[in-house]
Design an enzyme around this catalytic site. Structure first.
Site: not given
Length: 447
Positions: A428, A274, A226, A374, A193, A271, A340-341
């Site tokens: 064309e 998390h 998320n 981080d 939302q 990691q 990612e890392h």
């Protein structure tokens, strides 16, 4: 705790590597049926729908969407001085790095009288999403706000979920970080939302003419969240731009027998804490090191605060130890994984790191842990996940800029190439394109 994948004695193809490597992730499609009605409701009715869904999902309904200025100021006044000092240092370092990313206008003289320039225009208004789930992330405020400000974005809003424990406002540390950055527009709205309200806007009270009542929609939404946030970003990306569809966080470490097993274990744990879906992967050519890391993990996980979450993440299909014949094979593995890392903890780590093609961010040697990135390296920690580092970059000043070509040709310059334009238009089967050029010279002749 960590499963093992033994690739020694084989030379897998790239396709085979991608299939063999540990990878979890989430299925955004699985929640689209849940998220779609939320997005549609907010698109149709705005703030009332957003507040109703927030009350349903977060268990709290703030007095208003926009957080009052005094609440933001009070959050900073009440912030632990040590936390405030650490946040200021993080901001200073992030500004130093991101200010160097600014792009200049280029001007190309194609021919006499024909110039093409590229200028970089900031996105007019952006929405920066800061999650509020397992942990509080004031660092994510910094990582989103600083590059937007350095890009010259004139209007930005931070959205973060309301918290029952704090009067329905976002966490005070989030608000304090906003205050330190000079952000005065913060919305107490999260989840799908929140994303939808950023995209479609609304009115905060019944009196639309009251100051602060109008909640203007944004042009771009950035920031992690998320799976429901990710699904909402997917549904809204036809209305606004998004930075990415972020998946669970991940670390890969390429290490040889010179690495410290205790350090590797602590980085894998950092990691994993998390999220239960977080991925921790070690790639090494040393069985002895792999064994030592297993021992260190058993010891450290037992003592860590979030051991249940960490254990679940490390035991999941997304985590593991990959054994390879040598570092050359290890490089092929980490490039296929596109973490990612990515940490490089080997002899001559800088030279090895220089050969990596695919990673969101690369951390070189034992004194550059992901934790540094981080918070206080100056780099950005909003990075591509789920293998998208093969083609995507982390959040930066460029995320908030649009490159616009400006074409400036005079009559002689157009006349010089007119026949080529007409020829290509005819090829064309778009004769109107050619006529648009011819008409200019017909008008010139008539005048």
């Amino acid at each position: 705790m960590l499963a093992r994948i033994d690739l020694r004695g084989s030379t897998p193809t790239l396709a085979e590597l991608r299939r063999a490597l540990p990878r979890g992730g989430t299925d955004v499609n699985a929640v689209l049926d849940t998220v779609t009605p939320v997005v549609h409701a907010v698109a149709e009715t705005g703030t009332p729908a957003a507040l109703e869904f927030g009350e349903k999902f977060d268990g709290v309904r703030p007095a208003s969407v926009r957080v009052p200025a005094q609440v933001i100021a009070n959050a900073l006044a009440g912030l632990d001085p040590q936390v405030a000092d650490a946040l200021r240092e993080s901001i200073t370092r992030a500004r130093k790095v991101h200010s160097d990313q600014r792009r200049e206008t280029t001007r190309t003289q194609v021919v006499d009288g024909g110039v093409v320039s590229e200028k970089w225009i900031p996105v007019r208004r952006v929405g920066l999403y800061v999650p509020g789930g397992n942990a509080v992330y004031p660092s994510s405020v910094i990582m989103n706000v600083v590059p937007a400000q350095e890009a010259g974005v004139g209007s930005l809003v931070v959205a973060s979920p309301p918290q029952k424990d704090f009067g329905g406002w976002p966490h005070p540390t989030i608000l304090a970080a906003c205050a330190l950055l000079g952000v005065d527009e913060v919305w107490a709205v999260g989840g799908a939302q929140g994303v939808a309200l950023l995209a479609y806007g609304g009115t905060d009270t019944d009196a639309a003419d009251e100051p602060g009542a109008v909640l203007d929609p944004v042009d771009l939404i950035t920031g992690p969240g998320n799976i429901y946030v990710t699904a909402a970003k997917r549904l809204c990306r036809s209305v606004v731009g998004i930075d990415s569809e972020a998946g669970p966080t991940e670390i890969a470490i390429l290490a040889d027998d010179s690495a410290d097993a205790g350090i590797l274990a602590s980085d894998l744990i950092s990691q994993a804490e998390h999220d239960v879906l977080a991925a921790s992967v070690l790639v090494t050519d040393s069985t002895e090191l792999a064994d030592a890391v297993d021992v260190a993990l058993d010891q450290q996980v037992a003592a860590t605060k979030h051991r249940e979450r960490v254990t679940t993440a490390l035991s999941g299909e997304q985590s593991g130890i990959v054994l390879v014949d040598d570092l050359e094979a290890g490089l092929a593995v980490v490039d296929a994984y596109a973490a990612e890392h990515l940490e490089i903890q080997t002899r001559d780590a800088a030279a090895i790191a220089d050969r990596v093609h695919n990673a969101g961010a690369i951390f070189v040697g034992p004194y550059a842990p992901v934790s540094l990135g981080d918070y206080c390296a100056g780099s950005n920690h909003v990075l591509p996940t789920s293998g998208s580092a093969r083609f995507a970059s982390g959040l930066s000043v460029q995320t908030f800029l649009k490159g616009v070509h400006v074409i400036d040709y005079d009559e002689a310059a157009l006349r010089e190439v007119a026949d080529k334009v007409v020829t290509l238009a005819d090829a064309e089967d778009l004769p109107g394109h050619g006529d648009a050029v011819k008409q200019r010279f017909a008008r010139s002749v008539r005048s």
